[in-house]
Design a protein around this motif. Structure first.
Motif, PDB file in Angstrom:
ATOM      1  N   LEU A 179       0.679  -1.544   0.113  1.00 50.34           N
ATOM      2  CA  LEU A 179      -0.131  -0.026   0.210  1.00 50.34           C
ATOM      3  C   LEU A 179       0.608   1.172  -0.128  1.00 50.34           C
ATOM      4  O   LEU A 179      -0.231   2.039  -0.107  1.00 50.34           O
ATOM      5  CB  LEU A 179      -1.239   0.197   1.440  1.00 50.34           C
TER       6      LEU A 179
ATOM      7  N   LEU B 121      -2.075   2.168  -4.073  1.00 47.94           N
ATOM      8  CA  LEU B 121      -2.829   2.798  -2.587  1.00 47.94           C
ATOM      9  C   LEU B 121      -4.441   2.730  -3.952  1.00 47.94           C
ATOM     10  O   LEU B 121      -5.710   3.141  -3.055  1.00 47.94           O
ATOM     11  CB  LEU B 121      -2.334   3.656  -2.284  1.00 47.94           C
TER      12      LEU B 121
ATOM     13  N   LEU C 209      -0.373  -6.243  -5.019  1.00 48.10           N
ATOM     14  CA  LEU C 209      -1.436  -6.406  -4.273  1.00 48.10           C
ATOM     15  C   LEU C 209      -1.660  -7.714  -3.745  1.00 48.10           C
ATOM     16  O   LEU C 209      -2.020  -8.321  -2.610  1.00 48.10           O
ATOM     17  CB  LEU C 209      -2.895  -5.108  -4.715  1.00 48.10           C
TER      18      LEU C 209
END
Length: 112
Positions: free
Chosen positions: A13, A19, A56
């Motif tokens: 992140l 993000l 991610l």
């Protein structure tokens, strides 16, 4: 959540595009979004987005699923909530603090 997975999630992140993608997927809820819609919404080239979504995914923050020709990505709310719990585990010296509230998509998030 243990320390190593928390560090992995925080590291994933700690990049502007990742993000933004994660936040967009949280807003989309459990239904998620196709990669093309994420790229369009964030104005990120598909090749760059693919790299960010892979990061991610490796951190357990997003889950891809095949839907015909499309890959749909959704936020992994279990991992998100575990990370929030890890970060606030010793909040306020162990005393109750801001309650966790239920969002419209069913994921609990901190009221901070």
């Amino acid at each position: 959540m243990d320390t190593k997975p928390a560090i992995s999630a925080l590291a994933a992140l700690a990049q502007e595009s990742r993000l933004a993608a994660f936040r967009l997927l949280v807003q989309a809820g459990p239904a998620g979004l196709p990669a093309s819609k994420i790229a369009e919404a964030l104005a990120i080239p598909p090749s760059s987005l693919s790299f960010h979504l892979k990061e991610l995914s490796h951190a357990g923050l997003v889950v891809p699923r095949q839907d015909g020709r499309f890959v749909i990505y959704s936020a992994n709310f279990d991992t998100m909530n575990a990370l929030l719990a890890f970060l606030t585990e010793s909040c306020c010296g162990g005393n109750p603090c801001t309650p966790v509230v239920q969002t419209t998509c069913g994921a609990a998030v901190s009221g901070i």
